[in-house]
Design an enzyme around this catalytic site. Structure first.
Site, PDB file in Angstrom:
ATOM      1  N   GLU A  25      74.834  34.358  12.942  1.00 12.82           N
ATOM      2  CA  GLU A  25      75.387  33.284  13.791  1.00 12.82           C
ATOM      3  C   GLU A  25      76.302  33.852  14.865  1.00 12.82           C
ATOM      4  O   GLU A  25      76.358  33.353  15.982  1.00 12.82           O
ATOM      5  CB  GLU A  25      76.174  32.275  12.939  1.00 12.82           C
ATOM      6  CG  GLU A  25      75.330  31.407  12.061  1.00 12.82           C
ATOM      7  CD  GLU A  25      74.367  30.528  12.836  1.00 12.82           C
ATOM      8  OE1 GLU A  25      73.434  31.084  13.442  1.00 12.82           O
ATOM      9  OE2 GLU A  25      74.529  29.297  12.830  1.00 12.82           O
ATOM     10  N   THR A  48      73.993  26.586  21.826  1.00 12.30           N
ATOM     11  CA  THR A  48      75.257  26.337  21.113  1.00 12.30           C
ATOM     12  C   THR A  48      76.435  26.938  21.882  1.00 12.30           C
ATOM     13  O   THR A  48      77.492  26.317  22.008  1.00 12.30           O
ATOM     14  CB  THR A  48      75.178  26.923  19.689  1.00 12.30           C
ATOM     15  OG1 THR A  48      74.150  26.225  18.993  1.00 12.30           O
ATOM     16  CG2 THR A  48      76.481  26.758  18.932  1.00 12.30           C
TER      17      THR A  48
HETATM   18  N1  HSE Z   1      79.428  23.768  14.258  1.00 13.17           N
HETATM   19  C1  HSE Z   1      78.554  24.358  15.238  1.00 13.17           C
HETATM   20  C2  HSE Z   1      78.824  23.705  16.594  1.00 13.17           C
HETATM   21  C3  HSE Z   1      77.129  24.129  14.824  1.00 13.17           C
HETATM   22  O1  HSE Z   1      78.847  22.485  16.635  1.00 13.17           O
HETATM   23  O2  HSE Z   1      79.037  24.413  17.565  1.00 13.17           O
HETATM   24  C4  HSE Z   1      76.121  24.652  15.789  1.00 13.17           C
HETATM   25  O3  HSE Z   1      74.819  24.290  15.340  1.00 13.17           O
END
Ligand code: HSE
Length: 318
Positions: free
Chosen positions: A137, A190
């Site tokens: 990630e 993201t």
């Molecule tokens: N918590 C993360 C965000 C998840 O919202 O940036 C990304 O899939």
């Protein structure tokens, strides 16, 4: 054992109010990874399908590759060189669209680390694999958040109470909840969806948010879809990100009118999810959201399932 194949499911991160600290797994879609023993020491990626050529086969630039390299390094250190000349070849079948908010990079990463661990004789538990999956990630979006990888790995709802030190709580899987996930044909990275977020919040917003997060967890324990739906209310992240998703406001309105208990952005978007108490309503909600996006000429795919309490599964070994 020469090869292991693992399926890891899509996940809905944030779950409305619980930004970066809560996520759950759905039944499908998902990614499938096969890891094979290779005569050449080190990690290689032999094949990726379903990614429209978007992903790198260079292990250091691929989330699954990075995570398996980190896992192997740890095992080599822990087991005093036992795995020093092991060769692993990864092949990846993407079932999840990239940049969709369905935890696409997490599903590949989790499937790869579970398969590699299994091929090495399963020295680590699912919980112990989490930090390695989080490495992927970090490469994918610059932040090692766990709200996609943890539910993809463990199944059900997973709460991350703390990142340093990592403190992860596996919540019960509510049986009465149906989830509709609507994935519009739009891409939102993201990394970009994190850039729009404010660095500080008012005390008023914080009070509303922690009330909702606590209520969400209470709703999960009580198997109370109505409470869970109300508790998706997010005053901090949703208002910023909604502007990045054309059609989001209309889709959310349509979902509620069609009977959803609550609706919000899935992960960092552009996918949207809604919670309902029965399968029939979940399909009706999916059709209503699909129409809302179609009115803007945006095609979409709808997925209906219950919460996936299992997470990644080994589908084949030889
Ligand atoms: N918590 C993360 C965000 C998840 O919202 O940036 C990304 O899939």
């Amino acid at each position: 054992m020469r090869s292991v194949t693992v399926f890891a499911p899509a996940t809905v991160a944030n779950v409305g109010s619980a930004f970066d600290v809560l996520g759950f797994a759905v039944a499908a879609p998902g990614d499938t990874v096969t890891v094979r023993r290779s005569a050449t020491p080190g990690i290689s990626i032999s094949e990726i399908t379903g990614d429209n050529g978007l992903l790198s086969k260079e292990p250091s630039r691929n989330t699954a590759g990075v995570s398996v390299v980190a896992l192997l390094k740890h095992l080599q250190h822990r087991e005093s060189g036992r795995f020093s000349d092991i060769g692993l070849e990864i092949s990846l079948v993407k079932g999840l669209p990239i940049g969709s908010g369905l935890g696409s990079s997490s599903a590949s990463t989790v499937a790869a680390v579970v398969a590699a661990n299994e091929l090495c004789g399963a020295p680590l538990s699912r919980e112990e694999l989490l930090p390695f999956a989080m490495e992927g990630e970090r490469v994918a979006c610059g932040a090692g958040h766990a709200d996609n990888v943890a539910p993809a790995l463990l199944g059900g709802f997973v709460l991350i109470r703390s990142y340093e030190p990592l403190d992860v709580i596996h919540l019960p899987t509510p049986s009465h909840v149906w989830v509709t996930v609507l994935s519009p044909n739009l891409e939102l990275k993201t990394q970009d969806a994190r850039k729009v977020l404010k660095r500080s919040v008012s005390l008023e917003s914080a009070i509303s948010q922690w009330g909702n997060v606590a209520a969400l967890v209470a709703g999960i324990y009580k198997n109370d879809v109505g409470l869970m739906g109300r508790a998706l209310e997010d005053r901090i992240v949703e208002p910023e990100r909604a502007q990045l998703i054309p059609g989001y406001a209309a889709a959310k309105r349509a979902a509620i009118e069609a009977g959803a208990a609550g609706c919000s952005i899935s992960g960092s978007g552009p996918s949207v999810f809604a919670l309902t108490d029965c399968e029939k309503t979940a399909h009706r909600v999916g059709a209503a959201m699909k129409d809302a996006f179609a009115a803007l000429d945006i095609a979409s795919n709808s997925y209906v399932s219950q919460i996936n309490g299992t997470g990644a599964v080994v589908t084949h070994k030889e």
